[in-house]
Motif scaffolding. Sequence first.
Motif, PDB file in Angstrom:
ATOM      1  N   THR A 122       0.831  -1.221   0.000  1.00 34.28           N
ATOM      2  CA  THR A 122       0.000   0.000   0.000  1.00 34.28           C
ATOM      3  C   THR A 122       0.859   1.262   0.000  1.00 34.28           C
ATOM      4  O   THR A 122       0.432   2.308  -0.491  1.00 34.28           O
ATOM      5  CB  THR A 122      -0.973   0.050   1.200  1.00 34.28           C
ATOM      6  OG1 THR A 122      -0.292  -0.391   2.354  1.00 34.28           O
ATOM      7  CG2 THR A 122      -2.189  -0.819   0.942  1.00 34.28           C
ATOM      8  N   TYR A 123       2.080   1.169   0.553  1.00 30.75           N
ATOM      9  CA  TYR A 123       2.988   2.318   0.474  1.00 30.75           C
ATOM     10  C   TYR A 123       3.264   2.662  -0.990  1.00 30.75           C
ATOM     11  O   TYR A 123       3.186   3.827  -1.396  1.00 30.75           O
ATOM     12  CB  TYR A 123       4.301   2.028   1.219  1.00 30.75           C
ATOM     13  CG  TYR A 123       5.385   3.039   0.906  1.00 30.75           C
ATOM     14  CD1 TYR A 123       5.389   4.291   1.512  1.00 30.75           C
ATOM     15  CD2 TYR A 123       6.385   2.752  -0.027  1.00 30.75           C
ATOM     16  CE1 TYR A 123       6.360   5.231   1.202  1.00 30.75           C
ATOM     17  CE2 TYR A 123       7.356   3.692  -0.339  1.00 30.75           C
ATOM     18  CZ  TYR A 123       7.338   4.928   0.275  1.00 30.75           C
ATOM     19  OH  TYR A 123       8.295   5.860  -0.038  1.00 30.75           O
ATOM     20  N   SER A 138       0.324   4.144  -2.674  1.00 33.60           N
ATOM     21  CA  SER A 138       0.156   5.521  -2.226  1.00 33.60           C
ATOM     22  C   SER A 138       1.148   6.444  -2.935  1.00 33.60           C
ATOM     23  O   SER A 138       0.798   7.539  -3.405  1.00 33.60           O
ATOM     24  CB  SER A 138       0.331   5.524  -0.706  1.00 33.60           C
ATOM     25  OG  SER A 138       0.725   6.772  -0.248  1.00 33.60           O
ATOM     26  N   PHE A 195      -6.207  10.838  -3.654  1.00 36.74           N
ATOM     27  CA  PHE A 195      -5.494  10.329  -2.477  1.00 36.74           C
ATOM     28  C   PHE A 195      -5.968  11.088  -1.234  1.00 36.74           C
ATOM     29  O   PHE A 195      -6.013  12.318  -1.238  1.00 36.74           O
ATOM     30  CB  PHE A 195      -3.986  10.535  -2.667  1.00 36.74           C
ATOM     31  CG  PHE A 195      -3.189  10.278  -1.428  1.00 36.74           C
ATOM     32  CD1 PHE A 195      -2.794   8.987  -1.100  1.00 36.74           C
ATOM     33  CD2 PHE A 195      -2.829  11.320  -0.575  1.00 36.74           C
ATOM     34  CE1 PHE A 195      -2.052   8.741   0.055  1.00 36.74           C
ATOM     35  CE2 PHE A 195      -2.099  11.082   0.578  1.00 36.74           C
ATOM     36  CZ  PHE A 195      -1.708   9.789   0.892  1.00 36.74           C
ATOM     37  N   PHE A 235      -2.482   8.008   4.023  1.00 34.01           N
ATOM     38  CA  PHE A 235      -1.734   6.756   4.117  1.00 34.01           C
ATOM     39  C   PHE A 235      -1.231   6.603   5.539  1.00 34.01           C
ATOM     40  O   PHE A 235      -0.660   7.533   6.111  1.00 34.01           O
ATOM     41  CB  PHE A 235      -0.547   6.739   3.138  1.00 34.01           C
ATOM     42  CG  PHE A 235       0.292   5.509   3.274  1.00 34.01           C
ATOM     43  CD1 PHE A 235      -0.222   4.260   2.929  1.00 34.01           C
ATOM     44  CD2 PHE A 235       1.581   5.583   3.785  1.00 34.01           C
ATOM     45  CE1 PHE A 235       0.544   3.110   3.079  1.00 34.01           C
ATOM     46  CE2 PHE A 235       2.350   4.433   3.938  1.00 34.01           C
ATOM     47  CZ  PHE A 235       1.828   3.202   3.579  1.00 34.01           C
ATOM     48  N   HIS A 251      -0.314   0.213   7.333  1.00 34.84           N
ATOM     49  CA  HIS A 251      -0.243  -0.045   5.895  1.00 34.84           C
ATOM     50  C   HIS A 251      -1.627   0.092   5.264  1.00 34.84           C
ATOM     51  O   HIS A 251      -2.067  -0.762   4.505  1.00 34.84           O
ATOM     52  CB  HIS A 251       0.387  -1.426   5.614  1.00 34.84           C
ATOM     53  CG  HIS A 251       1.760  -1.530   6.172  1.00 34.84           C
ATOM     54  ND1 HIS A 251       2.881  -1.112   5.481  1.00 34.84           N
ATOM     55  CD2 HIS A 251       2.200  -1.956   7.377  1.00 34.84           C
ATOM     56  CE1 HIS A 251       3.949  -1.290   6.235  1.00 34.84           C
ATOM     57  NE2 HIS A 251       3.570  -1.803   7.390  1.00 34.84           N
ATOM     58  N   LEU A 295      -4.204   2.532   3.064  1.00 32.55           N
ATOM     59  CA  LEU A 295      -4.368   3.635   2.114  1.00 32.55           C
ATOM     60  C   LEU A 295      -5.850   3.975   2.046  1.00 32.55           C
ATOM     61  O   LEU A 295      -6.688   3.073   1.909  1.00 32.55           O
ATOM     62  CB  LEU A 295      -3.866   3.194   0.731  1.00 32.55           C
ATOM     63  CG  LEU A 295      -4.191   4.128  -0.443  1.00 32.55           C
ATOM     64  CD1 LEU A 295      -3.500   5.479  -0.295  1.00 32.55           C
ATOM     65  CD2 LEU A 295      -3.785   3.464  -1.765  1.00 32.55           C
ATOM     66  N   GLU A 315      -0.386  -0.706  -6.855  1.00 34.25           N
ATOM     67  CA  GLU A 315       0.611  -1.245  -5.920  1.00 34.25           C
ATOM     68  C   GLU A 315       1.799  -1.918  -6.597  1.00 34.25           C
ATOM     69  O   GLU A 315       2.853  -2.080  -5.995  1.00 34.25           O
ATOM     70  CB  GLU A 315      -0.060  -2.224  -4.952  1.00 34.25           C
ATOM     71  CG  GLU A 315      -0.648  -3.434  -5.632  1.00 34.25           C
ATOM     72  CD  GLU A 315      -1.790  -4.062  -4.828  1.00 34.25           C
ATOM     73  OE1 GLU A 315      -1.940  -3.722  -3.650  1.00 34.25           O
ATOM     74  OE2 GLU A 315      -2.521  -4.891  -5.396  1.00 34.25           O
TER      75      GLU A 315
END
Lengths: 410, 410
Positions: free
Chosen positions: B80-81, B84, B101, B104, B109, B111, B253
């Motif tokens: 998910t990082y 994001s 967005f 986060f 973890h 989003l 992702e």
Amino acid sequence: MTESTYHTLDAAGIRSLISGVPVVAGRLGGTPDLWRVHEVSDGNLNNVFIVGGPTGEVCLKQSLPYVRVDPTWKMPLDRTYFESEWLRAVRPLVGGLTTEFLHFDPVLHVLIVESLSGHTVYRSALMRGVDWPDVAPRIGTFIAHATFGTSLLALPFEDVFAARRDFARNVTLTRITLDLVFDHPYRDHPRNNWDEPELTPLVLDIRSSAPTLLAVENLRRRFLSQPQALLHGDLHTGSIMTKADDTRVIDGEFALYGPIGFDCGMFVGNLVLHYFATPDATARSATIRDIAAFWTCFHAQFLTLWNRDEAPPAGTLRPLAYGPAAHTAQLAFLEEIEADTMGFAAAEVIRRIIGYAHTADFDVIADPRQRGACRAGALAFAYYILDHTAQIRTLGDFLRHLGEQEKVGL
Amino acid sequence: MTESTYHTLDAAGIRSLISGVPVVAGRLGGTPDLWRVHEVSDGNLNNVFIVGGPTGEVCLKQSLPYVRVDPTWKMPLDRTYFESEWLRAVRPLVGGLTTEFLHFDPVLHVLIVESLSGHTVYRSALMRGVDWPDVAPRIGTFIAHATFGTSLLALPFEDVFAARRDFARNVTLTRITLDLVFDHPYRDHPRNNWDEPELTPLVLDIRSSAPTLLAVENLRRRFLSQPQALLHGDLHTGSIMTKADDTRVIDGEFALYGPIGFDCGMFVGNLVLHYFATPDATARSATIRDIAAFWTCFHAQFLTLWNRDEAPPAGTLRPLAYGPAAHTAQLAFLEEIEADTMGFAAAEVIRRIIGYAHTADFDVIADPRQRGACRAGALAFAYYILDHTAQIRTLGDFLRHLGEQEKVGL
């Protein structure tokens, strides 16, 4: 002891630093008061010292917060870090073809390596007319092992991505290459310089030749977008210390992941500069022999590494196909490197004649008019190569065209 | 409040998390006890929830320490990082063609993005026989803007190198693509699977075709060694939420720097899968129209961005040459993307039929024998494309060959 902030080291500071690093102090032997410190700074960027003691000698290099030869040009200190990382990565792959890593100090930005004994800068040897036919093939071996071993052919992609991440931080020196090699020579820029007015029409021709400019654009894009392997990044004949029987590639501070042909091309380009600076037909023939031997050796060693049948290679790009087709694909990959080599060599010649950083090769010619004619010959050759990228397909074509230049210029 | 270590969130945990994030809580309105939490997990990897309040709705995605559909397949939480980071990079470039967005959380973890209203998964719409001719060109626009704007054509190389460094850490999902797309289908591997025994001879043919295997090797090398732009990395028809008048690319992702043709090829490959799963000649024609419109739109938008004459672009690869020759060079760059697109599309088709992760497209065909014949048609087409990489030079050739497949299969 090392102070906790960066400062430029003098002899006393160097003794103090080394006394805290047993592996280096032990090599020198005796006590700090017995250690002799000689400054030997020669390159454009850093301070370099040779430190000798009763039982040994080391070479110490410190980054300055500016360009050594132009203190108004400020620069971050991290370049010895990248040289140190480069050395640690390639030394296990190339053995005695570079120097031994001894120590890196991240605060003082000091790298300490094995000191070389009796070696001379390869460019200086060439300028003195020395003929050492083993040096160029050794550089072929060096590039083959250093690049294959850091590529996706030899390593899992996770390791390659980690190494690419590290060297992608080397933006200061990559920016210098980008500007000085791929940008400034092709437009008006105050850092360009050439003494001989007879070069000017040729420079203007180069700058108005669409095929040449597109070839340079393509090389620039490949330089930044083909992270095939860890490169030295500045592999000219001044980055090589040699004697007849021992050759070392040094000064890896420009290291980056890039196209393998960039290292090959820097080396070939500097031999081409030497070729045009050499009035002697025998020495010119020797240079053509050296370029051919370099490429033959690189090509053979790279293929040998690729096809060695020990344990199956760990590289992510291990073959899916085997047999004759696979061999054809390997040769196609090497042809791409060959094309890059010729292009980068030509770009190197151009920037060394009309850009910021010239080389000393032409200093052997005393007569300014003769020197100008030799430089014009080199520049015209490089221009021809870039202008005929589509026609000059092999290094054989390149060398045939170079050989024909013996008839002109001098 | 958020606990300080990772744990899998349930509805109560989600309410607790969001109550600490004003930008999200404000969008939902009211108090946490009024927030409705629906799990809508659908992809292979993560938990996904829609959270609704009195004044709005958001979508929340949490990484699990394993693959959602196969908990024995362990996996780090960082995906998910990267989604994001991808969203933050591309949203300003593509505007309404992806989601907004919102938040986060690096510990959980999680989003959180804008929730979509009335959108359906594009693959599901295609399977229902919906014909929305604007979707494919919108994806062309999306890829043109997202890739141009993150490339060396638009940005100084220092910014591109920094972004490449960030996404080069996304090795877990890059490894999945590498294995599932470029490796396992071409050899015996327990993750491969296909139900129809009639596919097996075709699989064995593919695995013994040297031109096909070399084409896959080349695609694999380009996937890992051509960091042209920030890619979505998994742009299949299930990563697109759409309705007739609004289309969003989601689920970034797998983002990485790679060849632009990879994103184009994933999308085209999934339209090809739909083509072969469609018994209806009109729907098949519509799919060919969609692929052509996608490419035309991508091509035109990319060129427009490249040639816009506002302020001179800040990109390191700004032109050295201008005029007709420069335009030819631009077209050559796009031809390279076109070749990549066809190759990656074919590789995507193959792995979706004989590899680990199939798509639902063929589920619309009730009769197993007919389904097998359709899958065989798709597989044979993809095999033909890879086997004839040297002959099929344009997407026009590709589509002509695809159109001829209407006569077979069903």
